[in-house]
Design a protein around this motif. Structure first.
Motif, PDB file in Angstrom:
ATOM      1  N   GLN A  63       0.764  -1.287   0.005  1.00  0.00           N
ATOM      2  CA  GLN A  63      -0.278  -0.117   0.163  1.00  0.00           C
ATOM      3  C   GLN A  63       0.996   1.196   0.029  1.00  0.00           C
ATOM      4  O   GLN A  63       0.651   2.340  -0.966  1.00  0.00           O
ATOM      5  CB  GLN A  63      -1.021  -0.035   1.285  1.00  0.00           C
ATOM      6  N   ALA A  64       1.909   1.464   0.708  1.00  0.00           N
ATOM      7  CA  ALA A  64       2.969   2.435   0.886  1.00  0.00           C
ATOM      8  C   ALA A  64       3.389   2.712  -0.459  1.00  0.00           C
ATOM      9  O   ALA A  64       3.692   3.769  -0.778  1.00  0.00           O
ATOM     10  CB  ALA A  64       3.795   2.127   2.003  1.00  0.00           C
ATOM     11  N   HIS A  65       3.760   1.872  -0.937  1.00  0.00           N
ATOM     12  CA  HIS A  65       4.564   1.727  -2.513  1.00  0.00           C
ATOM     13  C   HIS A  65       3.618   2.061  -3.611  1.00  0.00           C
ATOM     14  O   HIS A  65       3.957   2.150  -4.714  1.00  0.00           O
ATOM     15  CB  HIS A  65       5.409   0.564  -2.815  1.00  0.00           C
ATOM     16  N   GLN A  66       2.242   1.746  -3.154  1.00  0.00           N
ATOM     17  CA  GLN A  66       1.232   1.727  -4.227  1.00  0.00           C
ATOM     18  C   GLN A  66       1.510   0.750  -5.492  1.00  0.00           C
ATOM     19  O   GLN A  66       1.454   1.133  -6.682  1.00  0.00           O
ATOM     20  CB  GLN A  66       0.916   2.973  -4.829  1.00  0.00           C
ATOM     21  N   VAL A  67       1.794  -0.668  -4.943  1.00  0.00           N
ATOM     22  CA  VAL A  67       2.037  -1.596  -5.903  1.00  0.00           C
ATOM     23  C   VAL A  67       1.047  -2.940  -5.472  1.00  0.00           C
ATOM     24  O   VAL A  67       1.035  -3.149  -4.581  1.00  0.00           O
ATOM     25  CB  VAL A  67       3.495  -2.096  -6.065  1.00  0.00           C
TER      26      VAL A  67
END
Length: 196
Positions: A63-67
């Motif tokens: 979620q933090a890296h949006q992957v």
């Protein structure tokens, strides 16, 4: 828990993949810890392979890296869903099993030669559903003797004396679903309009 070689390999590659993704984006361990709520030491051990990856750790990182999560773990592909049909010749008929695993219901595509036209009724446990793809199928069931054309279906208890074959004019292609324990098929279709 013992993992297959492909899964074990994917798990060992998670740490280096996480480190590469973080460094390529110029994100520090501290910034990632702040964004995910995971401690810097846990993130560091995860990247070095000292900590096993888990969903609780990987989901916030993804979620933090949006992957997508798949990108973090490079999960092995699921098995090929296509059924590899291998024809068998049974009593002059071509039978192609469409079901890969044993179970209560089995499905087959069958090609009956036009020579299969002399009724020889039998009985056995089970329930069968037939769907004609091409040709004209003759079904002898108890006292009934019916002809089914393409697009027509029949279902019956196989404890009733039965036989199916051709009318002797041409081969017949059909689909067969068979349940050994007598399971009934549930077909939802609109009845054919009657012509007057």
């Amino acid at each position: 828990m013992e993992h297959s070689p492909a899964i074990a390999q994917a798990l060992t590659e998670v740490g280096p993949r996480l480190r590469r993704l973080r460094t390529e984006r110029g994100v520090t361990l501290g910034a990632l810890a702040e964004a995910t709520g995971i401690s810097k030491s846990t993130l560091s051990r995860l990247e070095s392979g000292q900590r096993r990856p888990s969903l609780e750790l990987l989901l916030p990182i993804a979620q933090a890296h949006q992957v997508p999560l798949d990108e973090l773990v490079n999960a092995p592909e699921v098995g090929d869903p296509r059924v590899r049909m291998t024809a068998r010749h049974v009593n002059g008929n071509v039978v192609l099993p469409l079901t890969r695993h044993p179970g209560p219901l089995q499905s087959y595509k069958m090609v009956l030669p036009k020579s299969r036209s002399n009724p020889d009724p039998c009985t056995h446990e089970g329930y069968e559903w037939l769907y004609v793809l091409s040709g004209r199928l003759r079904l002898v069931l108890g006292e009934h003797d019916v002809i089914l054309g393409p697009g027509e279906a029949a279902e019956f208890d196989t404890r009733v004396p039965h036989w199916f074959g051709t009318t002797g004019e041409e081969p017949v292609e059909l689909l067969s679903l068979f349940g050994r324990q007598g399971e009934r098929m549930h077909v939802r279709a609109k009845p054919r309009a009657k012509t007057t």
